[in-house]
Design a protein around this motif. Structure first.
Motif, short mmCIF file in Angstrom:
data_model
loop_
_atom_site.label_atom_id
_atom_site.label_comp_id
_atom_site.label_asym_id
_atom_site.label_seq_id
_atom_site.Cartn_x
_atom_site.Cartn_y
_atom_site.Cartn_z
N ALA A 63 -9.28 0.81 2.34
CA ALA A 63 -10.12 1.93 2.75
C ALA A 63 -9.84 2.31 4.21
CB ALA A 63 -11.60 1.58 2.57
N GLY A 64 -9.58 3.58 4.44
CA GLY A 64 -9.35 4.08 5.79
C GLY A 64 -7.96 3.81 6.34
N PHE A 65 -7.15 3.06 5.60
CA PHE A 65 -5.84 2.68 6.12
C PHE A 65 -4.89 3.88 6.15
CE2 PHE A 65 -1.87 -0.06 5.89
CZ PHE A 65 -2.03 -0.59 7.16
N ALA A 66 -5.04 4.81 5.22
CA ALA A 66 -4.16 5.98 5.20
C ALA A 66 -4.30 6.80 6.49
CB ALA A 66 -4.50 6.85 3.98
N GLU A 67 -5.53 7.03 6.93
CA GLU A 67 -5.74 7.78 8.17
C GLU A 67 -5.13 7.03 9.36
OE1 GLU A 67 -8.64 9.05 5.14
OE2 GLU A 67 -7.98 7.09 5.89
N HIS A 68 -5.26 5.72 9.33
CA HIS A 68 -4.69 4.90 10.40
C HIS A 68 -3.16 5.02 10.43
CE1 HIS A 68 -4.49 1.52 13.20
NE2 HIS A 68 -3.56 1.00 12.43
N ILE A 109 0.86 -1.18 0.00
CA ILE A 109 0.00 0.00 0.00
C ILE A 109 0.89 1.23 0.00
CG2 ILE A 109 -1.54 1.41 1.42
CD1 ILE A 109 -3.06 -1.08 2.15
N THR A 110 0.61 2.13 -0.93
CA THR A 110 1.35 3.39 -1.05
C THR A 110 0.37 4.54 -0.86
OG1 THR A 110 2.90 2.38 -2.61
CG2 THR A 110 2.83 4.78 -2.54
N VAL A 111 0.73 5.47 0.00
CA VAL A 111 -0.12 6.63 0.26
C VAL A 111 0.66 7.88 -0.13
CG1 VAL A 111 -1.48 7.92 1.94
CG2 VAL A 111 -1.24 5.43 2.18
N ARG A 123 -1.53 -14.22 8.23
CA ARG A 123 -2.96 -14.54 8.22
C ARG A 123 -3.71 -13.81 7.11
NH1 ARG A 123 -5.34 -12.28 11.90
NH2 ARG A 123 -3.73 -11.21 13.11
N GLY A 124 -3.00 -12.94 6.38
CA GLY A 124 -3.65 -12.20 5.31
C GLY A 124 -4.41 -10.99 5.80
N ALA A 125 -4.03 -10.47 6.97
CA ALA A 125 -4.72 -9.31 7.55
C ALA A 125 -3.82 -8.09 7.54
CB ALA A 125 -5.16 -9.63 8.98
N LEU A 126 -4.43 -6.90 7.59
CA LEU A 126 -3.65 -5.67 7.69
C LEU A 126 -3.08 -5.54 9.10
CD1 LEU A 126 -5.91 -3.07 5.84
CD2 LEU A 126 -3.64 -3.84 5.14
N PRO A 127 -1.79 -5.32 9.24
CA PRO A 127 -1.20 -5.12 10.57
C PRO A 127 -1.77 -3.87 11.21
CG PRO A 127 0.50 -5.49 8.91
CD PRO A 127 -0.78 -5.25 8.17
N GLU A 128 -1.93 -3.92 12.53
CA GLU A 128 -2.54 -2.80 13.23
C GLU A 128 -1.62 -1.58 13.28
OE1 GLU A 128 -4.55 -1.75 17.58
OE2 GLU A 128 -3.92 -3.80 17.11
N ARG A 130 -2.84 3.94 -3.05
CA ARG A 130 -2.68 2.94 -4.10
C ARG A 130 -2.40 1.59 -3.45
NH1 ARG A 130 -1.43 5.32 -9.13
NH2 ARG A 130 -2.36 7.39 -9.17
N HIS A 131 -3.01 0.53 -4.00
CA HIS A 131 -2.75 -0.82 -3.50
C HIS A 131 -2.23 -1.68 -4.65
CE1 HIS A 131 -4.35 -4.97 -2.08
NE2 HIS A 131 -3.12 -4.78 -1.66
N THR A 132 -1.02 -2.21 -4.49
CA THR A 132 -0.44 -3.13 -5.46
C THR A 132 -0.55 -4.53 -4.87
OG1 THR A 132 1.12 -1.43 -6.17
CG2 THR A 132 1.62 -3.70 -6.79
#
Length: 459
Positions: free
Chosen positions: A376-381, A301-303, A335-340, A403-405
């Protein structure tokens, strides 16, 4: 003179086209999108400009060789190239703030001693020295020559174990083993080594110890910035292709045509283009669920951040905010999840070409993530995560673009599976780019073009 069609105008395709045209071949490049450069893209809006792929260049010797071999000019006459110094600033969850010098292993060692105590730099330096052994053993077979027929054994010189550890099964030595046994599990040094792995889409628990070649290369040969952004490098190679008479067809999704067991051209929208040889930078198969070294975290993910206010004096070009909990980050990726609260790279180039005026700044965040995620919403996080670590850009933010590659190819490494060979089993078909030998990364795709041009030879 062979008629050659290249599928894909990414950096591998551009580099191959310029080399083959210089060798006297007639070259056509078919690109499905409307522009060249592939992952070395550019986004412009309201006077701001951003690299949408890699932002820094390692091993510039690859493109120096390309410039000389295709035009007898130094790379510095084509682009403005400058070393990034300091190379990076690292913010660790315990509050440690470490600034590392560029291409100065002694300077890196002193900075680590100052941050983590006497002996930290020596431990890190010993590991990087063993990475040098890997470099010397694998440079030719894994970077400069066609892919070896057999897997390359990991040449990492594992230190002798002492005490009761001598009786434990040795097995395969991974990057995680290096961190645990040779860095003593030190949280800061482990995080530093893990960041190199994640940046190259590798899982430390699966990547061979040979991956220590990555910090060796960076800290020995340095990291460089191209003025105007790395897109300027793509522009320069594209211009070289034009000067060598390469034909480009954009908006042309091409697939190889095989007859009687041999490639005879490509098909583009119902039209057939005859060719003696076809080079393809397309993925030869579906992107694997796990990368070549066992990690599912092959995405990125690129912001892109448009900021009001001038870039503060003394700002470091590259800052790494390390994960709040490295093990939790790796567990989420597996696990295929976004790290916190993940490891984040922040690039803040001092480049007037990227901003509307001196009262604005452009910056880029990059995070390694699984391929199938919703950004979605990851940039703010991420901005909140940076603020918690002392880098608060939220009040200056004008707008951002995310952007998500889904999949970024990893480099091939000794001790692990290798990318497909450049000369495919189908006669007349060659593979180039990040999905082929020697694997992913801007320098490596340039190497794939060089190796393939060598296999084909002059007209």
């Amino acid at each position: 003179m062979a008629r050659i069609v290249i599928i894909g105008a990414g950096m591998g395709g551009l580099a191959a086209a310029s080399r083959l045209a210089t060798l006297g071949h007639r070259v056509t490049v078919c690109e499905a999108s409307g522009t060249y450069g592939g992952m070395v893209g550019r986004y412009e809006r309201e006077g701001f400009a951003f690299d949408t792929g890699p932002g820094l260049l390692a091993l510039p010797a690859v493109y120096r060789d390309l410039a000389l071999k295709t035009g007898r000019e130094p790379l510095e006459q084509l682009v403005e190239l400058a070393p990034v110094d300091p190379e990076s600033r690292h913010l660790f969850p315990d509050g440690s703030d470490v600034v590392l010098a560029n291409a100065s292993r002694g300077g890196v060692g002193r900075a680590l001693d100052a941050a983590f105590g006497a002996g930290a730099g020596e431990r890190w330096g010993a590991v990087v020295n063993r990475g040098r052994t890997v470099w010397e053993a694998t440079r030719r077979p894994l970077l400069e020559e066609p892919r070896p027929a057999e897997p390359v054994a990991d040449p990492y010189p594992v230190p002798a174990r002492r005490g009761l550890a001598r009786w434990l099964p040795s097995g395969r030595h991974t990057l995680a083993d290096v961190a645990r046994r040779e860095l003593g599990g030190h949280p800061g040094l482990t995080a530093l080594l893990t960041e190199y792995a994640l940046r190259h889409s590798l899982d430390p628990a699966a990547a061979p110890a040979a991956a220590t070649v990555l910090p060796y290369m960076e800290q020995s040969f340095g990291v460089w910035y191209v003025r105007g952004g790395l897109r300027a490098l793509a522009d320069a190679v594209y211009r070289r292709c034009e000067l060598r008479g390469v034909e480009f067809r954009f908006g042309a999704a091409a697939v190889p045509v095989v007859e009687d067991g041999r490639v005879c051209g490509v098909e583009v929208g119902g039209e057939r283009i005859a060719a003696d040889l076809v080079l393809s930078s397309a993925d030869p198969g579906a992107a694997p669920e796990a990368g070549p070294t066992g990690t599912p975290a092959g995405g990125r993910i690129t912001v892109l951040l448009a900021l009001r206010g001038a870039r503060p004096e003394g700002t470091v070009h590259r800052t790494v905010v390390h994960a709040a909990d490295g093990e939790r980050e790796l567990d989420a990726l597996r696990r295929g999840a976004l790290p916190e609260r993940p490891t984040v790279q922040l690039l803040r180039p001092d480049d007037a070409a990227l901003v509307p005026d001196a009262d604005h700044e452009s910056a880029t965040l990059t995070v390694t993530v699984p391929g199938a995620v919703d950004p979605a919403g990851f940039a703010e996080h991420l901005l909140e995560h940076l603020a918690a670590n002392g880098v608060d850009l939220r009040e200056r933010l004008l707008w951002h673009e995310t952007r998500h590659t889904p999949y970024v190819p990893a480099p091939s490494l000794a001790g692990g599976p290798l990318a497909p060979a450049n000369e495919s089993p189908t006669p007349g078909l060659y593979l180039i780019g990040g999905h082929a030998h020697p694997g992913g990364g801007l320098a490596r795709v340039g190497m794939s073009a060089c190796i393939t041009a060598g296999l084909i030879g002059p007209a």
